[in-house]
Write a protein that holds these residues in place. Structure first.
Motif, short mmCIF file in Angstrom:
data_model
loop_
_atom_site.label_atom_id
_atom_site.label_comp_id
_atom_site.label_asym_id
_atom_site.label_seq_id
_atom_site.Cartn_x
_atom_site.Cartn_y
_atom_site.Cartn_z
N ASP A 1 0.81 -1.21 0.00
CA ASP A 1 0.00 0.00 0.00
C ASP A 1 0.85 1.27 0.00
O ASP A 1 0.48 2.26 -0.60
CB ASP A 1 -0.90 0.03 1.23
CG ASP A 1 -1.81 -1.19 1.30
OD1 ASP A 1 -2.52 -1.44 0.32
OD2 ASP A 1 -1.79 -1.89 2.33
N LEU B 1 -2.02 -0.93 6.69
CA LEU B 1 -1.37 -0.79 5.40
C LEU B 1 -0.03 -1.49 5.41
O LEU B 1 0.65 -1.52 6.43
CB LEU B 1 -1.16 0.70 5.08
CG LEU B 1 -2.41 1.58 5.08
CD1 LEU B 1 -2.02 3.05 5.04
CD2 LEU B 1 -3.31 1.22 3.91
N GLU C 1 1.97 0.04 -8.32
CA GLU C 1 1.12 -0.82 -7.50
C GLU C 1 0.65 -0.16 -6.21
O GLU C 1 -0.38 -0.56 -5.65
CB GLU C 1 1.86 -2.10 -7.13
CG GLU C 1 2.20 -2.99 -8.29
CD GLU C 1 3.14 -4.12 -7.91
OE1 GLU C 1 3.63 -4.15 -6.75
OE2 GLU C 1 3.39 -4.98 -8.76
N CYS C 2 1.39 0.81 -5.69
CA CYS C 2 1.10 1.36 -4.36
C CYS C 2 -0.10 2.30 -4.39
O CYS C 2 -0.52 2.77 -5.45
CB CYS C 2 2.32 2.07 -3.79
SG CYS C 2 2.65 3.71 -4.49
N GLN C 3 -0.65 2.58 -3.21
CA GLN C 3 -1.70 3.57 -3.07
C GLN C 3 -1.11 4.95 -2.77
O GLN C 3 -1.64 5.96 -3.19
CB GLN C 3 -2.64 3.20 -1.93
CG GLN C 3 -3.51 2.02 -2.19
CD GLN C 3 -4.42 1.74 -1.00
OE1 GLN C 3 -4.01 1.86 0.15
NE2 GLN C 3 -5.64 1.36 -1.29
N VAL C 4 -0.03 4.95 -1.99
CA VAL C 4 0.56 6.21 -1.54
C VAL C 4 2.07 6.09 -1.49
O VAL C 4 2.61 5.02 -1.21
CB VAL C 4 -0.01 6.61 -0.15
CG1 VAL C 4 0.34 5.60 0.91
CG2 VAL C 4 0.47 7.99 0.28
N LYS D 1 -0.71 9.04 -7.97
CA LYS D 1 -0.70 8.47 -6.63
C LYS D 1 -0.74 9.58 -5.58
O LYS D 1 -0.30 10.70 -5.81
CB LYS D 1 0.57 7.64 -6.40
CG LYS D 1 0.74 6.51 -7.39
CD LYS D 1 -0.39 5.51 -7.29
CE LYS D 1 -0.20 4.41 -8.33
NZ LYS D 1 -1.18 3.36 -8.18
N THR D 2 -1.27 9.26 -4.41
CA THR D 2 -1.20 10.17 -3.28
C THR D 2 0.25 10.23 -2.83
O THR D 2 0.91 9.21 -2.71
CB THR D 2 -2.07 9.66 -2.11
OG1 THR D 2 -3.42 9.59 -2.56
CG2 THR D 2 -1.97 10.57 -0.91
N VAL E 1 -6.00 7.52 3.09
CA VAL E 1 -5.63 6.42 2.19
C VAL E 1 -6.37 5.15 2.58
O VAL E 1 -6.83 4.40 1.72
CB VAL E 1 -4.11 6.18 2.24
CG1 VAL E 1 -3.74 4.98 1.39
CG2 VAL E 1 -3.37 7.41 1.78
N SER E 2 -6.51 4.90 3.87
CA SER E 2 -7.02 3.61 4.33
C SER E 2 -8.52 3.55 4.49
O SER E 2 -9.08 2.48 4.63
CB SER E 2 -6.34 3.22 5.64
OG SER E 2 -6.62 4.18 6.65
N PRO F 1 -12.20 4.51 2.85
CA PRO F 1 -12.94 5.06 1.71
C PRO F 1 -13.80 6.26 2.10
O PRO F 1 -13.92 7.21 1.35
CB PRO F 1 -13.81 3.89 1.25
CG PRO F 1 -13.16 2.68 1.80
CD PRO F 1 -12.47 3.09 3.06
N MET G 1 -11.53 9.20 2.43
CA MET G 1 -11.06 9.62 1.11
C MET G 1 -12.16 10.42 0.40
O MET G 1 -11.89 11.48 -0.18
CB MET G 1 -10.65 8.41 0.28
CG MET G 1 -10.00 8.80 -1.04
SD MET G 1 -9.54 7.38 -2.03
CE MET G 1 -8.30 6.63 -0.99
#
Length: 164
Positions: free
Chosen positions: A3, A30, A54-57, A81-82, A125-126, A128, A131
């Motif tokens: 993540d 995460l 692949e990552c979220q942040v 990405k964030t 990030v974690s 919804p 976000m």
């Protein structure tokens, strides 16, 4: 897949920061990755591109003008990405193209405070719901409470329904 991608200079004085990022991410559910976590038989540049994709942040320490860190920040920004930026210095000492971005200023002798700041940043990030709130509600309005009196409407009709 991880993540959080951690982008730091590879020096001993950044190990505490790296550990803090990893532990805080884990507390928020995460997983975190740094390129020296494992060695693969692929070119490092490809590994970095793949992991950022692949990552979220991406969490990057821009305390120093490290070309590799800035490159990784640019890749993450280009990928949508964030990006969470950390700095030990005042933001005016960083490169001009990132000075306008939000940064977490930390003191390396107080990594608990850094962890608390990162935990707040990771919420977006974690979760919804968080976000979505971050997208819809301007930061200037603060976090909603039971007494909050604002409406986010996407059209005049939805506004009339909300206040009607």
């Amino acid at each position: 897949m991880h993540d959080v991608f951690i982008s730091l200079p590879f020096r001993r004085d950044f190990e505490g920061v790296s550990d803090t990022i990893r532990q805080t991410a884990h507390q928020k559910g995460l997983s975190a990755y740094r390129t020296d976590d494992e060695y693969k038989a692929v070119p490092l540049a490809q590994e970095i591109r793949d992991r950022i994709a692949e990552c979220q942040v991406l969490v990057a320490d821009v305390s120093e003008r490290n070309a590799n860190v800035y490159h990784e920040v640019g890749l993450a920004q280009a990928s949508g990405k964030t990006v969470i930026l950390l700095t030990r210095q005042t933001p005016t000492n960083t490169a001009s193209n990132i000075q306008g971005l939000r940064m977490i200023n930390y003191d390396s002798s107080n990594l608990q405070a850094l962890s608390a700041d990162l935990a707040r940043a990771f919420i977006e990030v974690s979760s919804p719901n968080e976000m979505l709130r971050a997208i819809l509600v301007p930061r200037s309005l603060g976090r909603p409470t039971g007494d909050s009196r604002f409406v986010v409407a996407t059209s005049p009709l939805s506004y009339r329904r909300a206040i009607g």
